[in-house]
Design a protein around this motif. Structure first.
Motif: not given
Length: 481
Positions: A294-322
């Motif tokens: 079950i753990q291995e099938a878990q999707p990446a969670l919102p806060y994990e993706l937000q950090e990933k998007y911010k590293v790619a150059g998105l603003s806090e707002y843009d990352a949160a909206q996505l």
């Protein structure tokens, strides 16, 4: 001194999430919403003597998924208990729940507050079956009971008394709803009752460590009502204390039409339920491999993706909206597999595409625009072949629903490709300057901000085909000559 400075509220929340399984927790009856009353019932749902319930494996998986997302400890040895109480909508005269062995222990849910992120501590997440539904407005002299919902699997997510404001409660329930939807374990529809919240509220003087007398507000059916009910209760309880009156421990309900709560009964204590192990269900053991899968099938969670998007150059707002919904994030992830224009992709998804999805009342996984079509549209704008306005207002509507078309084909067919041909642009500029002598005079006298007006007029004459940068450069040359 204001009451807010004198008192502190202490709030614990119990969120019941109906699990999105096809069948009930202990039998094969359908869990589909909206069927005619008492058509999704069987002898097991109704608790007839001699029936033998069996545990729904998918419901157990869903409970573990939520536990892992909330950083809980997963209980390996589990059993169900009978919680004994009588309501007309409880067909067995008891509810099958978990008592001493909740499937998930501890954990936390992170929320955003005005002062930053805060981890709301959980006590437990446990599995239980839902009750039926009493309906009071069909027959004048009788209450009707629909048992379709009875036996539907629930998880109850119980916090510690770790929240202190109605706004924190609002943020917490919002985040829990996002998580259950993200994991695909509950649709989070509070209007249909798939997500319900009970709030335990008490107040105490600031600096006190002992909890005050608590009141439970039951069955809050919207996130807004959670906030409004808690705000009312905090004010009501503080006013009682200020007048020297006693707060009575009781269960209350919320009247959304008046923004007030009212007492419905004195609160039962846990020992009133006379819990004992459910004799018709054997305990179940969770293997390490079962949890690991079950753990291995878990999707990446919102806060994990937000950090990933911010590293790619998105603003806090843009990352949160996505990351407001998993379908949006999934679509964005498919797009950025084929382009490095991360910010442009976010702008398109958070702007025109979100507007289309909202207007059409669909979700992003129903959007009839392939990620590759969006990538090609972004590239056309980046290459200066069309501007964003033309791309979003004229090309995009044609592409949606026509996944076999390319943006270039549409732009060519509609004669929308921008031109950088200086002689063609110069003709449009000369026409604009000729027709606006007064504005030309003002510009030459120092009103340089009028350049935008001239560019806009050229854009109109060219029907969006003129390259704005080329127009601006040539206009400045002519006007400053």
């Amino acid at each position: 001194m204001s009451f807010a400075d004198k008192y502190e509220a202490v709030i614990g929340l119990e969120v019941h999430a109906q699990l999105a399984t096809a069948s009930k927790l202990f039998c094969g009856d359908s869990t589909a919403f909206g069927a005619a009353p008492n058509t999704h019932v069987s002898a097991i749902t109704l608790g007839h003597p001699g029936t033998l319930p069996m545990t729904n494996k998918k419901a157990v998986e869903y409970a573990i998924k939520m536990g892992l997302a909330c950083h809980c400890e997963i209980e390996r040895y589990n059993y169900f208990a009978r919680k004994n109480y009588f309501y007309p909508d409880l067909p067995k005269g008891y509810q099958v729940s978990q008592h001493t062995t909740p499937i998930c222990k501890g954990g936390y849910v992170m929320i955003k507050t005005e002062t930053g992120n805060r981890d709301i501590q959980l006590n437990r997440i446990h599995l239980e079956e839902d009750a039926g539904k009493s309906i009071h407005d069909i027959e004048e002299d009788y209450t009707c009971v629909d048992y379709n919902r009875a036996g539907t699997p629930l998880i109850e997510i119980v916090t510690e008394p770790d929240l202190h404001t109605a706004d924190e409660a609002y943020q917490y329930v919002t985040e829990v709803r996002r998580l259950v939807r993200w994991l695909g374990i509950c649709d989070g529809n509070m209007e249909e009752g798939s997500l319900r919240c009970d709030a335990n509220v008490s107040v105490r003087l600031k600096g006190e460590t002992k909890l005050g007398t608590k009141v439970e507000v039951k069955n809050l059916n919207s996130i807004r009502n959670v906030k409004r009910a808690i705000e009312y209760e905090i004010t009501r309880m503080i006013n009682l204390l200020e007048k020297g009156e006693r707060i009575i421990q009781q269960t209350r309900s919320f009247d959304a039409s008046t923004d007030t709560t009212f007492a419905i009964r004195d609160k039962e204590e846990a020992n009133d339920y006379r819990y004992f192990p459910e004799p018709d269900l054997s305990p179940f053991h969770l293997s390490e491999s079962f949890i690991q899968n079950i753990q291995e099938a878990q999707p990446a969670l919102p806060y994990e993706l937000q950090e990933k998007y911010k590293v790619a150059g998105l603003s806090e707002y843009d990352a949160a909206q996505l990351c407001t919904e998993k379908e949006i994030s999934d679509y964005y992830n498919k797009v950025i597999k084929h382009t490095t224009h991360y910010k442009a992709a976010a702008n398109w998804i958070n702007g025109p595409l979100r507007q289309h999805v909202n207007d059409a009342k669909i979700t992003f996984d129903q959007l009839q625009l392939s990620p590759l079509q969006l990538v090609a549209l972004i590239q056309m704008v980046e290459d200066g072949k069309v501007n964003f306005s033309v791309a979003s207002q004229r090309i995009l509507p044609v592409l949606i629903g026509n996944e076999e078309l390319t943006p270039l084909e549409v732009a060519t067919e509609m004669n929308l490709l921008q031109t950088s041909n200086s002689s063609e642009i110069e003709n449009w500029i000369d026409e604009v300057i000729k027709n606006m002598p007064d504005k030309v005079t003002e510009y030459k006298r120092g009103k340089k901000g009028l350049i935008g007006l001239f560019v806009g007029e050229v854009k109109k004459r060219s029907k969006g085909k003129a390259d704005p940068k080329a127009v601006t450069d040539l206009l400045q040359q002519k006007l400053n000559a």
